[in-house]
Design a protein around this motif. Structure first.
Motif, PDB file in Angstrom:
ATOM      1  N   LEU A  60     -26.126  83.340   5.931  1.00 40.04           N
ATOM      2  CA  LEU A  60     -25.958  82.536   4.716  1.00 40.04           C
ATOM      3  C   LEU A  60     -25.215  81.223   4.954  1.00 40.04           C
ATOM      4  N   HIS A  79     -27.001  77.650   3.842  1.00 36.78           N
ATOM      5  CA  HIS A  79     -26.388  76.616   3.007  1.00 36.78           C
ATOM      6  C   HIS A  79     -26.384  75.274   3.744  1.00 36.78           C
ATOM      7  N   ARG A  80     -26.077  75.330   5.020  1.00 35.01           N
ATOM      8  CA  ARG A  80     -26.087  74.111   5.839  1.00 35.01           C
ATOM      9  C   ARG A  80     -27.503  73.535   5.928  1.00 35.01           C
ATOM     10  N   ARG A 116     -29.933  73.809   3.726  1.00 32.09           N
ATOM     11  CA  ARG A 116     -30.282  73.160   2.451  1.00 32.09           C
ATOM     12  C   ARG A 116     -29.651  71.771   2.370  1.00 32.09           C
ATOM     13  N   THR A 117     -28.399  71.661   2.750  1.00 28.73           N
ATOM     14  CA  THR A 117     -27.728  70.361   2.738  1.00 28.73           C
ATOM     15  C   THR A 117     -28.399  69.375   3.691  1.00 28.73           C
ATOM     16  N   LEU A 150     -31.384  79.246  -3.013  1.00 31.95           N
ATOM     17  CA  LEU A 150     -31.050  78.265  -1.994  1.00 31.95           C
ATOM     18  C   LEU A 150     -32.142  77.234  -1.764  1.00 31.95           C
TER      19      LEU A 150
END
Length: 282
Positions: free
Chosen positions: A83, A87-88, A90-91, A122
């Protein structure tokens, strides 16, 4: 299919990752092939990637807009590892993610099920592939393949339970569509081959195709657990033996039309797979 940006294939030297990368590049898509050793693959850009080394993540994600996710092998809590990377991602601009899970683990299930649950929140576009057991378990480096080569024996606690064994090439073909189709739905896909087979059936087919006698030895859950515990951590051995017990109870006795529906061609049969990949080939 439509033209895409660049796809990061994690686990690009593995059973489905290698095939997915090959099919993507053959279709003209740009691929970054991620592995711990940055192993070169034809037509792909090799990149070093280690789930447990965040220092490798930025370079892997550079210029990527979609990703094929193979969870870290043997990890009991893959969400804790995956996870933060997602998240990284997606950024960094990734908008489509395709996760390889298992037919034995639904969205509300343990382990990779937690990653499955997180994907819709996400990424704008996502898919979860939940294949049944791989046909390549009998031809590659899996324990079944090794025991077949050693003495022509399959050891399971699956009893007479049946499994919709699926070819890894078919899994990869579905993955390519999920990664590249213009209007790919956000979906959970259960993948099987065209027939459900017991391990007794598997032994008969291997015998017929290869001419070498193969037998299936029926073990109890406890016997299977203890046999596996000599090769791996006890908790993982118990989990695998439990999966065999679930098969014996009918959990995998099904076939789906996913491969045909997504790729437009029927899935390969186990007999056809064996005629191409002999269980004891080098």
């Amino acid at each position: 299919m439509t033209a895409t940006g660049t796809t990061l294939v994690i686990g690009a030297t593995g059973t489905t990752g290698r095939r997915t990368a090959a099919q993507l590049t053959a279709a003209g898509h740009r691929v970054k092939a991620a592995s711990r050793q940055a192993t070169p693959l034809p037509g792909a850009e090799p990149v070093r990637f280690d789930w447990y080394d965040p220092a490798t993540h930025s370079a892997a994600l550079d210029g990527v807009d979609r990703v094929y996710l193979i969870p870290p092998l043997g990890e009991s809590d893959p969400a804790a590892v995956m996870l933060p990377f997602l998240h990284r991602a997606r950024t960094a601009g990734v908008h489509r993610a395709v996760l390889l899970s298992s037919s034995a683990i639904p969205e509300d299930g343990p382990a990779v099920g937690a990653v499955h649950r997180a994907l819709p929140g996400l990424f704008e576009q996502w898919a979860v592939l939940r294949p049944s057991w791989f046909m390549q378990n009998f031809t590659g480096t899996h324990g079944h393949a090794l025991s077949l080569r050693e003495d022509g024996t399959l050891w399971t606690a699956a009893g007479s339970g049946r499994v919709g064994f699926v070819d890894a090439e078919d899994i990869a073909a579905v993955a390519v569509h999920a990664l590249t189709d213009e209007h790919a739905p956000n979906t959970d896909l259960v993948l099987t081959g065209p027939e459900a087979l017991s391990y007794d059936d598997v032994a008969v087919i291997i015998t017929e195709v290869t001419g070498r006698p193969v037998v299936h030895r029926h073990l109890s859950y406890e016997q299977m657990r203890d046999r596996l515990a000599a090769l791996m951590p006890p908790t993982f051995a118990a989990m695998l033996a439990g999966m065999d017990r679930a098969i014996a109870e009918g959990s995998e006795d099904r076939t789906t039309d996913t491969v045909l529906r997504i790729t437009g061609r029927p899935p390969r049969t186990f007999r056809a797979l064996l005629e191409k990949e002999m269980p004891w080939s080098s």
